[in-house]
Design an enzyme around this catalytic site. Structure first.
Site, short mmCIF file in Angstrom:
data_model
loop_
_atom_site.label_atom_id
_atom_site.label_comp_id
_atom_site.label_asym_id
_atom_site.label_seq_id
_atom_site.Cartn_x
_atom_site.Cartn_y
_atom_site.Cartn_z
N ASP A 81 0.93 -1.28 0.26
CA ASP A 81 0.11 -0.03 0.04
C ASP A 81 0.93 1.15 0.06
O ASP A 81 1.83 1.37 0.75
CB ASP A 81 -0.86 -0.06 1.12
CG ASP A 81 -1.85 0.99 1.42
OD1 ASP A 81 -2.41 1.34 0.19
OD2 ASP A 81 -2.55 1.49 2.54
N HIS A 210 -9.27 5.20 -2.37
CA HIS A 210 -8.36 5.20 -0.80
C HIS A 210 -9.35 5.65 0.18
O HIS A 210 -10.57 6.24 -0.34
CB HIS A 210 -7.21 5.74 -1.15
CG HIS A 210 -6.18 4.73 -1.84
ND1 HIS A 210 -5.12 4.35 -1.19
CD2 HIS A 210 -6.20 4.26 -3.14
CE1 HIS A 210 -4.50 3.75 -1.92
NE2 HIS A 210 -4.96 3.76 -2.95
N GLY A 211 -9.06 5.80 1.28
CA GLY A 211 -9.62 6.75 2.29
C GLY A 211 -11.04 6.21 2.64
O GLY A 211 -11.89 7.22 2.59
N ARG A 259 -8.58 0.18 13.01
CA ARG A 259 -8.14 0.84 14.08
C ARG A 259 -9.06 1.24 15.16
O ARG A 259 -8.61 1.05 16.30
CB ARG A 259 -7.29 1.84 13.77
CG ARG A 259 -6.19 1.54 12.81
CD ARG A 259 -5.26 2.90 12.39
NE ARG A 259 -4.26 2.45 11.19
CZ ARG A 259 -3.39 3.23 11.06
NH1 ARG A 259 -3.08 4.26 11.62
NH2 ARG A 259 -2.34 2.83 9.93
N ARG A 280 -3.92 -11.31 26.52
CA ARG A 280 -4.76 -12.14 25.57
C ARG A 280 -6.31 -12.02 25.52
O ARG A 280 -6.87 -12.02 24.72
CB ARG A 280 -4.27 -13.55 25.92
CG ARG A 280 -3.04 -13.72 25.51
CD ARG A 280 -2.59 -15.17 25.86
NE ARG A 280 -2.41 -15.22 27.35
CZ ARG A 280 -1.56 -16.04 28.01
NH1 ARG A 280 -1.17 -17.08 27.42
NH2 ARG A 280 -1.41 -15.98 29.36
P1 13P Z 1 -8.78 5.09 5.63
O1 13P Z 1 -8.07 5.87 6.57
O2 13P Z 1 -10.14 5.64 5.15
O3 13P Z 1 -9.06 3.48 6.24
O4 13P Z 1 -8.17 4.53 4.17
C1 13P Z 1 -7.15 3.45 4.22
C2 13P Z 1 -6.57 3.53 2.88
O5 13P Z 1 -6.77 4.24 2.03
C3 13P Z 1 -5.17 2.86 2.72
O6 13P Z 1 -4.57 2.92 1.48
O1 G3H Z 2 -3.16 4.97 3.61
C1 G3H Z 2 -2.45 4.96 4.68
C2 G3H Z 2 -2.92 3.62 5.57
O2 G3H Z 2 -3.95 3.91 6.35
C3 G3H Z 2 -1.47 3.02 5.91
O3 G3H Z 2 -1.34 3.75 7.26
O4 G3H Z 2 1.08 4.18 6.77
O5 G3H Z 2 0.21 4.29 8.92
O6 G3H Z 2 0.47 2.13 8.10
P1 G3H Z 2 0.04 3.49 7.95
ZN ZN Z 3 -4.41 5.03 0.75
#
Ligand code: 13P
Ligand code: G3H
Ligand code: ZN
Length: 315
Positions: A81, A210-211, A259, A280
């Protein structure tokens, strides 16, 4: 079974979207596999650069290899990612990832194309597929003008040129979402008109959103009631996923919501059981809750119940 996202997108295009879920640890991996099998969905595991360096990149790979043995019926892609060029090349050469994202969206158009093309050439030589990004994701603030806001969104004409010149396999488009728990700072929502124009220019080509966490208000309230301070958190309406899928979105990225589940479970657990210090018991609750969250999300994405159809394709 680890497959490329290309196979998953062929099955899903125009009908539903595949959930792309970020993981960092064992509990997330267990909940993820269980939730996808409970809902009979194909899925994508996303590993960010932050996740790779949280412990050691080999730890996550090891976890996923083991999960593949523990859950032999699962069908999924392993995807980097938001890679930079160096990390994308590392993943391509690792022999483990079936898909990488090169995110050079911060660079000017021609430079984004040049970087993306280098990664595509290296990946395709090894049978690995590439997601690229065009446009600026991120909060569109209240005081920004309409023209300024539009300039951040993916330009549909540029999208066509970008895909043709890079040879990428899927394209992450900026259509108004942002990462994290505080989306749509202004009155902006999802720009389906932009998505429709991109689909017109790139018929049949897989698009990525994304997002896309929904930031459920009930989850936010429970976190805040248990001592959290997430004020004004909000996300994408999950009831809009199917419309996005009809417009060519085959992959929907979700990290923040997972999260939030983790935070709610652990805040409530230690609030209600202050004498506890064994990791646990809350870990077990989290795995079960995360599995339930994934299964529910897959219903919204339309990927729930698609596993056997996909198995016939990848067979
Ligand atoms: P969110 O922050 O909306 O979960 O998006 C995650 C994301 O786009 C990871 O690439
Ligand atoms: O796009 C971002 C993802 O939510 C990943 O987040 O870079 O903190 O692992 P991170
Ligand atoms: Zn993203």
């Amino acid at each position: 079974m680890i497959v490329t996202t290309k196979k998953l997108f062929e099955a899903a295009y125009g009908k539903y979207a595949i959930g792309a879920y970020n993981i960092n640890n064992l509990e997330q991996a267990m909940g993820l596999f269980r939730g996808n099998l409970d809902s009979q969905a194909p899925f994508i595991i996303q590993i960010s650069r932050g996740a790779r360096s949280y412990t050691d990149k080999l730890m996550l790979e090891g976890l996923i290899r083991s999960a593949n043995e523990v859950f032999p019926e699962a069908i999924f892609a392993v995807h980097l990612d938001h890679g930079d060029e160096e990390t994308a090349m590392d993943c391509i050469n690792s022999g483990f990832y079936s898909s990488v994202m090169i995110d050079a969206s911060h660079a000017p158009f021609d430079e984004n194309i040049a970087i993306t093309k280098r990664v595509v050439d290296a990946a395709h030589a090894k049978g690995i597929v590439v997601e690229a990004e065009l446009g600026q994701l991120g909060g569109v603030e209240e005081d920004i003008s309409v023209d300024e806001a539009d300039a951040k969104l993916t330009n549909p004409d540029e999208a066509k040129e970008f895909v043709e010149r890079t040879g990428c396999d899927s394209l992450a488009c900026a259509i108004g979402t942002s990462h994290g728990a505080f989306k749509f700072a202004g009155s902006q929502g999802l720009h389906f008109n932009v998505l429709a124009d991109i689909q017109k220019n790139l018929p049949g080509f897989p698009l990525v959103m994304h997002g896309s966490s929904s930031v459920p208000q009930e989850e936010v309230k429970r976190i805040n009631d248990a001592g959290g301070k997430l004020l004004g958190a909000k996300g994408v309406d999950a009831d809009q996923f199917k419309r996005a899928a009809e417009l060519g979105v085959t992959k929907i990225n979700i990290d923040t919501d997972g999260r939030l589940v983790w935070t709610r479970v652990h805040r409530e657990f230690f609030r209600d059981k202050p004498e506890q210090f064994d990791l646990r018991p809350p870990g077990k609750i989290f795995m079960a809750e995360y599995a339930k969250f994934i299964a529910d999300k897959n219903v919204k994405l339309g990927s729930a119940g698609q596993l056997e159809e996909v198995r016939k394709l990848v067979g």
